[in-house]
Design a protein around this motif. Structure first.
Motif, PDB file in Angstrom:
ATOM      1  N   UNK A 753       0.820  -1.225   0.000  1.00 12.64           N
ATOM      2  CA  UNK A 753       0.000   0.000   0.000  1.00 12.64           C
ATOM      3  C   UNK A 753       0.853   1.274   0.000  1.00 12.64           C
ATOM      4  N   UNK A 754       2.168   1.151   0.072  1.00 17.07           N
ATOM      5  CA  UNK A 754       3.032   2.332   0.066  1.00 17.07           C
ATOM      6  C   UNK A 754       2.931   3.017  -1.294  1.00 17.07           C
ATOM      7  N   UNK A 755       2.756   4.337  -1.286  1.00 14.19           N
ATOM      8  CA  UNK A 755       2.591   5.049  -2.562  1.00 14.19           C
ATOM      9  C   UNK A 755       3.652   6.117  -2.782  1.00 14.19           C
ATOM     10  N   UNK A 756       4.515   6.384  -1.792  1.00 10.69           N
ATOM     11  CA  UNK A 756       5.539   7.424  -1.949  1.00 10.69           C
ATOM     12  C   UNK A 756       6.926   6.788  -1.818  1.00 10.69           C
ATOM     13  N   UNK A 757       7.946   7.395  -2.424  1.00 11.12           N
ATOM     14  CA  UNK A 757       9.301   6.835  -2.388  1.00 11.12           C
ATOM     15  C   UNK A 757       9.830   6.717  -0.964  1.00 11.12           C
ATOM     16  N   UNK A 758      10.550   5.623  -0.708  1.00 12.10           N
ATOM     17  CA  UNK A 758      11.138   5.384   0.605  1.00 12.10           C
ATOM     18  C   UNK A 758      12.644   5.203   0.488  1.00 12.10           C
ATOM     19  N   UNK A 759      13.374   5.928   1.347  1.00  8.60           N
ATOM     20  CA  UNK A 759      14.806   5.729   1.522  1.00  8.60           C
ATOM     21  C   UNK A 759      14.997   5.035   2.868  1.00  8.60           C
ATOM     22  N   UNK A 760      15.604   3.846   2.845  1.00  8.95           N
ATOM     23  CA  UNK A 760      15.856   3.077   4.056  1.00  8.95           C
ATOM     24  C   UNK A 760      17.362   3.049   4.326  1.00  8.95           C
ATOM     25  N   UNK A 761      17.744   3.063   5.592  1.00  7.74           N
ATOM     26  CA  UNK A 761      19.172   2.936   5.924  1.00  7.74           C
ATOM     27  C   UNK A 761      19.351   2.131   7.202  1.00  7.74           C
ATOM     28  N   UNK A 774      15.502  -4.073   7.809  1.00  6.12           N
ATOM     29  CA  UNK A 774      15.542  -3.117   6.692  1.00  6.12           C
ATOM     30  C   UNK A 774      15.552  -3.850   5.358  1.00  6.12           C
ATOM     31  N   UNK A 775      16.363  -4.895   5.256  1.00  8.76           N
ATOM     32  CA  UNK A 775      16.460  -5.623   3.990  1.00  8.76           C
ATOM     33  C   UNK A 775      15.128  -6.297   3.640  1.00  8.76           C
ATOM     34  N   UNK A 776      14.431  -6.789   4.674  1.00  5.20           N
ATOM     35  CA  UNK A 776      13.145  -7.441   4.439  1.00  5.20           C
ATOM     36  C   UNK A 776      12.110  -6.447   3.916  1.00  5.20           C
ATOM     37  N   UNK A 777      12.074  -5.263   4.506  1.00  7.62           N
ATOM     38  CA  UNK A 777      11.120  -4.250   4.046  1.00  7.62           C
ATOM     39  C   UNK A 777      11.485  -3.790   2.633  1.00  7.62           C
ATOM     40  N   UNK A 778      12.780  -3.635   2.395  1.00  8.67           N
ATOM     41  CA  UNK A 778      13.250  -3.291   1.051  1.00  8.67           C
ATOM     42  C   UNK A 778      12.788  -4.347   0.046  1.00  8.67           C
ATOM     43  N   UNK A 788      12.074   2.524  -4.015  1.00 13.45           N
ATOM     44  CA  UNK A 788      12.783   2.313  -2.753  1.00 13.45           C
ATOM     45  C   UNK A 788      14.277   2.201  -3.018  1.00 13.45           C
ATOM     46  N   UNK A 789      15.064   2.805  -2.132  1.00 10.01           N
ATOM     47  CA  UNK A 789      16.512   2.649  -2.106  1.00 10.01           C
ATOM     48  C   UNK A 789      16.902   2.343  -0.662  1.00 10.01           C
ATOM     49  N   UNK A 790      17.806   1.397  -0.491  1.00  8.99           N
ATOM     50  CA  UNK A 790      18.289   1.058   0.852  1.00  8.99           C
ATOM     51  C   UNK A 790      19.789   1.312   0.929  1.00  8.99           C
ATOM     52  N   UNK A 791      20.222   1.897   2.035  1.00  9.16           N
ATOM     53  CA  UNK A 791      21.633   2.181   2.293  1.00  9.16           C
ATOM     54  C   UNK A 791      22.099   1.285   3.435  1.00  9.16           C
ATOM     55  N   UNK A 792      23.118   0.482   3.196  1.00  7.82           N
ATOM     56  CA  UNK A 792      23.675  -0.397   4.217  1.00  7.82           C
ATOM     57  C   UNK A 792      25.091   0.100   4.545  1.00  7.82           C
ATOM     58  N   UNK A 793      25.242   0.700   5.727  1.00  6.54           N
ATOM     59  CA  UNK A 793      26.529   1.287   6.102  1.00  6.54           C
ATOM     60  C   UNK A 793      27.398   0.242   6.800  1.00  6.54           C
ATOM     61  N   UNK A 826      18.560  15.126 -11.921  1.00  6.49           N
ATOM     62  CA  UNK A 826      19.986  14.986 -12.210  1.00  6.49           C
ATOM     63  C   UNK A 826      20.812  14.760 -10.944  1.00  6.49           C
ATOM     64  N   UNK A 827      20.258  13.959 -10.036  1.00 10.48           N
ATOM     65  CA  UNK A 827      21.021  13.474  -8.892  1.00 10.48           C
ATOM     66  C   UNK A 827      21.307  12.006  -9.182  1.00 10.48           C
ATOM     67  N   UNK A 828      22.525  11.688  -9.617  1.00 11.27           N
ATOM     68  CA  UNK A 828      22.805  10.376 -10.212  1.00 11.27           C
ATOM     69  C   UNK A 828      22.355   9.182  -9.384  1.00 11.27           C
ATOM     70  N   UNK A 829      22.639   9.191  -8.077  1.00 10.32           N
ATOM     71  CA  UNK A 829      22.337   7.989  -7.295  1.00 10.32           C
ATOM     72  C   UNK A 829      20.835   7.774  -7.143  1.00 10.32           C
ATOM     73  N   UNK A 830      20.024   8.825  -7.242  1.00 12.73           N
ATOM     74  CA  UNK A 830      18.568   8.649  -7.225  1.00 12.73           C
ATOM     75  C   UNK A 830      18.049   8.391  -8.629  1.00 12.73           C
ATOM     76  N   UNK A 831      18.620   9.082  -9.612  1.00 13.94           N
ATOM     77  CA  UNK A 831      18.227   8.846 -11.006  1.00 13.94           C
ATOM     78  C   UNK A 831      18.384   7.382 -11.394  1.00 13.94           C
ATOM     79  N   UNK A 832      19.389   6.742 -10.867  1.00 15.94           N
ATOM     80  CA  UNK A 832      19.625   5.322 -11.217  1.00 15.94           C
ATOM     81  C   UNK A 832      18.412   4.477 -10.854  1.00 15.94           C
ATOM     82  N   UNK A 833      17.746   4.804  -9.743  1.00 15.34           N
ATOM     83  CA  UNK A 833      16.507   4.102  -9.381  1.00 15.34           C
ATOM     84  C   UNK A 833      15.335   4.592 -10.214  1.00 15.34           C
TER      85      UNK A 833
END
Length: 838
Positions: A753-761, A774-778, A788-793, A826-833
């Motif tokens: 049901x999610x309708x807006x972009x999500x950034x997970x970290x 985090x990986x499961x939700x991703x 969706x984009x996930x960042x794993x530090x 023109x933000x490359x790391x988001x454009x890639x998604x």
């Protein structure tokens, strides 16, 4: 042959250069993946954050520690009166006032002595460490191996008292200074005389000395433990140097010893324990009856509590059906808690009120008294003569000397403080009362028009009897009082001097920290700040107006232009809640602004903190950088009811948004929600139930509370169900008892049901909320073709602690909101998604 070798070397060099070039290009691309923000970086670079302050004994000087964006710590030493002369130091690890005007520092391996009147300095090289024993007025300087680990003892006038070589360490134990001397084959313990001029050997052996503690028996003396072939051996050394060994076959071998306060004047109270090796076999066998699962990681740690009577050469093992033994005064009484054998796990119920049986046991007579249920609230005075308990919504005072137990007639929400004069101070709403512990007569000693008052210089010491069962007393002649007004975070600060009220800080909405008073009660310092006011150190003489001693970040003019607006709305049970809406610098009421919400629980008490512009954001949020970037920032309160944390948060945030929507300057199409940890869980849940947000950021966050309830928490080394049921998630019931409630509050069950972009970290070493949450939700969002984009530090835990990762994340956070709230592309790391998005 030489030509062939040269050809081969050329090829090798060419390949290496190519690989290095590829690495440099890749590294450069990683660095350039986020948008550089030089103005914000310059702003952050010039900012410092206060750490702690310290007032000199007479109040003439103040020490102020600060840290900058590079985490470099500096010390500013300032006079508290004109001309406010200052000395700046870096790399200071220890500091002590030798006297009112003499300060000593350890700076790396250098000892520095500063005469603050003349500002003349002297120094000594090759220092290991220093210490100052204030009560004895003894300065200790310990040299490194270049001076044979020599220890010098000076008085407070910097006159040398004695030198001792081959010192490995020292220990201050109950007023005595004990030196550990290592002469190679001989290990000695030296007791230093009270004037520091001489010493006496109280122990000597070939064995390594593990520990020494001063015995609190009537016979005085010391408890000395040394390393032996199968653990430790322990001895009692009396004041006449008679030695008695702790020799009881029934207690077995042990590798750790803890000497505790004993209420029996003839007994030494010990906890003896050992650590068994962890099972490193090919298979680790876990048993359902094992109550402490940490044993499978660290090895078992069996322990016993004993009372040792050295004079009688007798040892009594305390009943293992009880735990948390705590000696009370000199009454032979020990508080103890009956072990709950119905618990599945040792940590179960750690977050709840402890309603377990509390007993008062007499070690001499064996008498045992079951105490009234105290609701996990119990306070002791400094000597342990009195126990205040919260019994049946009433306060009850037990005199352990006479065993008289009486209700004291104070309101249930009153807070007690045992005073230095032997009475009890009670704060109740805007009143402070003093009560005699003998006849329980009380009198009002202070009354102000405030919602609550608190004594802020109270001493708090924990015990093993329970989380809220502790020593709670004043050890100061001058009680410092804060009077709080809840709705608008106003406070007034007072001092009581012989029962008379004196105003230190007039009513203010500023955040007050580090309030201190000089030994004579005449000089005060504190730090005050607000969201748009950089911290400033203030000083005051009792009879004069306050004055600024040191202004942090005076160059931060932009902070002054930030404003805040309070929004009022209803909580889940129709309670009054608030949200703080921060407006950007140079706010233009004719414009519409995007808004970022940061959520957790109730947060208003923190909204008067100075908004520090920094990239050192452990929890992934920085209001100031967002404000500087042209966003409004909303910090709302959330409360909860029995429908569950997720649904409660959704209702509160919807109510806050309804109030926010009444502002013309708010762009309803450009609003984002973010949170970390529990706030990240709430963000995940709201994202699955709301159409009011244009973007989300969720960090280190649970996404499947049904799985998490039975998963293993590697931080606490226990299952997580206690935290889901009775802790922060407030489910109250188990999954088995109310499955529907868990279904309704579980984000991952509604991921489609999610309708807006999500950034997970998350951090790959998070032991509190596993990165797989985090990986499961991703994975679920990805399956349903969500943005969706996930960042794993790598190497980070539950919060981001290393600066490169902190800065990387902060830049990505700003990029994310700029992309989805300001329509920048023109933000490359988001454009890639986005270019590959469905």
């Amino acid at each position: 042959m030489k030509a062939l070798m040269n050809s081969f070397l050329c090829k090798v060099i060419y390949i290496i250069m190519m690989l290095l070039g590829m690495f440099v290009i890749r590294y450069h691309l990683v660095l350039q993946a986020q948008t550089p923000r030089p103005e914000l970086e310059k702003l952050a670079k010039d900012i410092v954050e206060p750490l702690v302050t310290q007032l000199s004994p007479d109040g003439k000087y103040v020490l102020m520690f600060e840290t900058n964006e590079d985490s470099k710590i500096s010390l500013i030493i300032s006079e508290t009166q004109k001309p406010f002369r200052k000395i700046h130091k870096t790399n200071v690890s220890k500091n002590f006032f030798l006297s009112n005007d003499v300060l000593v520092l350890q700076v790396g391996s250098v000892f520095q002595k500063i005469d603050l009147k003349s500002q003349k300095e002297s120094e000594i090289q090759n220092i290991k460490t220093i210490d100052f024993l204030e009560a004895e007025k003894q300065l200790l300087i310990h040299y490194d191996i270049s001076k044979n680990n020599m220890l010098e003892i000076y008085d407070d006038h910097f006159i040398l008292r004695q030198r001792i070589e081959s010192v490995s360490r020292w220990q201050k134990t109950e007023g005595d200074l004990i030196i550990f001397e290592d002469k190679g084959e001989k290990k000695n313990l030296l007791k230093i005389s009270s004037d520091g001029r001489s010493n006496r050997t109280i122990w000597s052996s070939e064995d390594e000395i593990y520990n020494v503690a001063k015995s609190d028996t009537e016979k005085k003396g010391y408890v000395v433990s040394v390393s032996a072939a199968k653990g430790l051996k322990t001895y009692f050394v009396s004041s006449d140097l008679t030695i008695v060994e702790l020799d009881a076959p029934s207690i077995g071998n042990y590798t750790q010893i803890n000497v505790k306060k004993s209420s029996d004047a003839n007994a030494i109270f010990l906890t003896l324990s050992k650590r068994l090796p962890a099972d490193n076999k090919i298979v680790s066998v876990w048993y359902g009856k094992e109550k402490d699962l940490s044993n499978y990681f660290y090895g078992e740690r069996p322990s016993i509590d004993v009372l040792w009577y050295p004079e009688e050469q007798k040892v009594i093992k305390l009943d293992s059906d009880y735990a948390g033994y705590t000696g009370i005064g000199r009454s032979n009484l020990f508080l103890r808690r009956r072990v709950d054998k119905e618990k599945v796990d040792v940590i179960e119920g750690a977050d709840k009120v402890d309603h377990g049986e509390m007993h008062l046991w007499n070690a001499v007579t064996g008498a045992d008294e079951l105490l009234d249920k105290d609701g996990d609230v119990m306070y002791f005075d400094k000597e342990g003569n009195f126990i205040l308990r919260y019994v049946g919504a009433n306060w009850k005072l037990l005199d352990t000397r006479t065993m008289t137990d009486k209700f004291v007639g104070m309101p249930s929400k009153a807070v007690p403080y045992f005073s230095s004069s032997g009475t009890i101070l009670w704060s109740s709403k805007g009143e402070l009362w003093e009560q005699n512990t003998n006849d329980l007569q009380k009198k009002k000693i202070m009354s102000v028009n405030a919602d609550s008052i608190e004594v802020i210089n109270v001493v708090k010491k924990s015990t093993e009897a329970g989380f809220h069962r502790k020593y709670y007393y004043l050890d100061d002649s001058y009680p410092l009082i804060a009077a709080h007004y809840d709705n608008d975070l106003r406070s007034t600060y007072y001092m009581l001097d012989q029962g008379k009220k004196f105003v230190i800080i007039q009513e203010s909405t500023d955040r007050i920290k580090h309030l201190q008073v000089s030994n004579d009660g005449k000089n005060f310092i504190w730090t005050e700040e607000n969201y748009n006011k950089p911290p400033v150190v203030m000083a005051k003489i009792k009879s004069s107006a306050s004055r600024a001693v040191y202004q942090y970040n005076s160059q931060d003019k932009g902070a002054r232009t930030i404003t805040k607006k309070q929004l009022y709305y209803k909580g889940v049970n129709n309670e009054d809640l608030q949200a703080s809406l921060f407006l950007p610098a140079n706010f233009d009421p004719q414009k519409k602004y995007p808004v970022v919400l940061w959520i957790y629980e109730k947060q208003q008490e923190f909204t008067d903190k100075y908004l520090v512009p920094t990239f050192k954001n452990r929890r992934g949020f920085n209001a100031r950088l967002l404000l500087e970037s042209g966003y409004m920032v909303l910090v709302p309160d959330i409360n909860y009811d029995n429908k569950g944390a997720g649904l409660s948060a959704l209702q509160c945030i919807n109510n806050a948004l309804d109030e926010l929507a009444k502002l013309e300057q708010f762009d309803m199409r450009k609003i984002a929600l973010m949170g970390q940890s529990f706030g990240g869980y709430e963000t995940n849940f709201i994202a699955t139930h709301s159409n009011r947000f244009a973007a989300y950021i969720s960090g280190a966050s649970p996404s499947d509370i049904i799985h998490m309830a039975n998963s293993f928490n590697y931080n606490f080394k226990s299952p997580d169900y206690y935290r889901i049921e009775g802790g922060q998630f407030r489910m109250v019931e188990s999954f088995e008892s109310n499955k529907q409630k868990y279904f309704d509050n579980n984000p991952i069950y509604h991921a489609s049901k999610v309708i807006a972009p999500m950034l997970l970290w998350t951090g790959t070493e998070d032991k509190n909320v596993d990165q797989e949450e985090t990986r499961t939700f991703f994975s679920a969002l990805r399956k349903y073709r969500k943005t969706v984009i996930a960042l794993f530090y790598a190497g980070e835990g539950h919060t981001i602690t290393q600066y490169p990762a902190q800065k990387d994340y902060t830049l990505r956070m700003l990029d994310w909101f700029e992309y989805f709230l300001k329509d920048k592309r023109n933000i490359p790391w988001i454009d890639k998604q986005m270019k590959d998005a469905y």
